[in-house]
Design an enzyme around this catalytic site. Structure first.
Site, PDB file in Angstrom:
ATOM      1  N   CYS A   6      39.937  55.317-103.783  1.00  0.00           N
ATOM      2  CA  CYS A   6      39.811  54.907-102.326  1.00  0.00           C
ATOM      3  C   CYS A   6      38.999  54.107-101.993  1.00  0.00           C
ATOM      4  CB  CYS A   6      39.756  56.301-101.527  1.00  0.00           C
ATOM      5  SG  CYS A   6      40.288  56.188 -99.809  1.00  0.00           S
ATOM      6  N   ASP A 125      38.705  67.340 -98.486  1.00  0.00           N
ATOM      7  CA  ASP A 125      37.456  66.584 -98.655  1.00  0.00           C
ATOM      8  C   ASP A 125      36.331  67.496 -98.140  1.00  0.00           C
ATOM      9  OD1 ASP A 125      35.806  64.393 -98.891  1.00  0.00           O
ATOM     10  OD2 ASP A 125      36.618  63.161 -97.292  1.00  0.00           O
TER      11      ASP A 125
END
Ligand SMILES: O=C(O)c1ccccc1NCC(=O)[C@H](O)[C@H](O)COP(=O)(O)O
Length: 206
Positions: A6, A125
């Site tokens: 990412c 997350d």
């Protein structure tokens, strides 16, 4: 186990990471991120085997659709306080949705319920100062409270140093790992050797 890299934006670096063939590559369309791709971002050619994920924070559906079309994104990662209705609207346009939840000790696992039929994946997350990219792992034992119905991406401070520990999550509906700052030389610039090391460790996780 699949891998998402990412926070990509530099053309040369994207090519270098493409050569390593992660299954997913994430591009951040959130202005306040140090990894924001920028307004004039030009997407380099990426092998069709790598799915392009657009990362958004509290963005309008209209803007997400415009950007998804411009950059040929396959998946939309919603990293803010997006509603189930917004997930449904994006799916109705043919996009796959990853809904993110920021997990801390006080996380209320019932908040995932309304998204179940509307997201293709969840992403768990670490809850921190920023929406994402906090470079810290959360206490993975908290995942025991997740009913595991929807396959999930795991993120938050993943690096070659702690990938082996993911073995503890075997048997859960863990679909992919999402790495970001843990394989970076600087925000948005990934280190190919560190990614190779993650990939090597992933082989033994299967
Ligand atoms: O990385 C960012 O700067 C960011 C900012 C705002 C929303 C999302 C962001 N990143 C998205 C990701 O999927 C990251 O990989 C995830 O937050 C984990 O990051 P890290 O803890 O650095 O591994």
């Amino acid at each position: 186990m699949k891998l998402k890299i990412c926070g990509m934006r530099d053309a040369e670096n994207i090519q270098a990471v493409t050569a390593l063939s992660p299954q997913y590559m994430g591009f951040i369309f959130y202005r306040k991120s140090p990894r924001f791709v920028g307004d004039d971002f030009v997407m380099p050619a990426i092998s069709p085997g790598i799915k392009k994920v657009g990362v958004f924070v509290n963005e309008t559906t209209e803007n997400i659709l415009r950007i998804a079309s411009r950059y040929d994104l396959t998946l939309i990662q919603l990293h803010g306080h997006e509603t189930p209705e917004q997930c449904r609207d994006l799916k109705a346009k043919g996009l796959s949705v990853i809904k993110v939840f920021s997990v801390g000790e006080d996380f209320d696992w019932s908040t995932v319920q309304p998204y179940k039929s509307l997201a293709d994946f969840f992403l768990f997350d670490t809850k921190g100062k920023y929406y994402g990219g906090n470079a810290q792992a959360f206490d993975w034992s908290l995942l025991q409270k997740y009913d595991q119905e929807i396959p999930f991406f795991l993120s938050g401070g993943l690096s070659p140093e702690n990938i082996d520990d993911v073995d503890r999550l075997k048997g859960m509906n863990l679909y992919a790992l999402d790495v970001n700052s843990g394989v970076e030389d600087s925000p948005g610039v990934k280190n190919a050797s560190k990614i190779e090391s993650v990939l090597e460790k992933l082989k033994s996780l299967k």
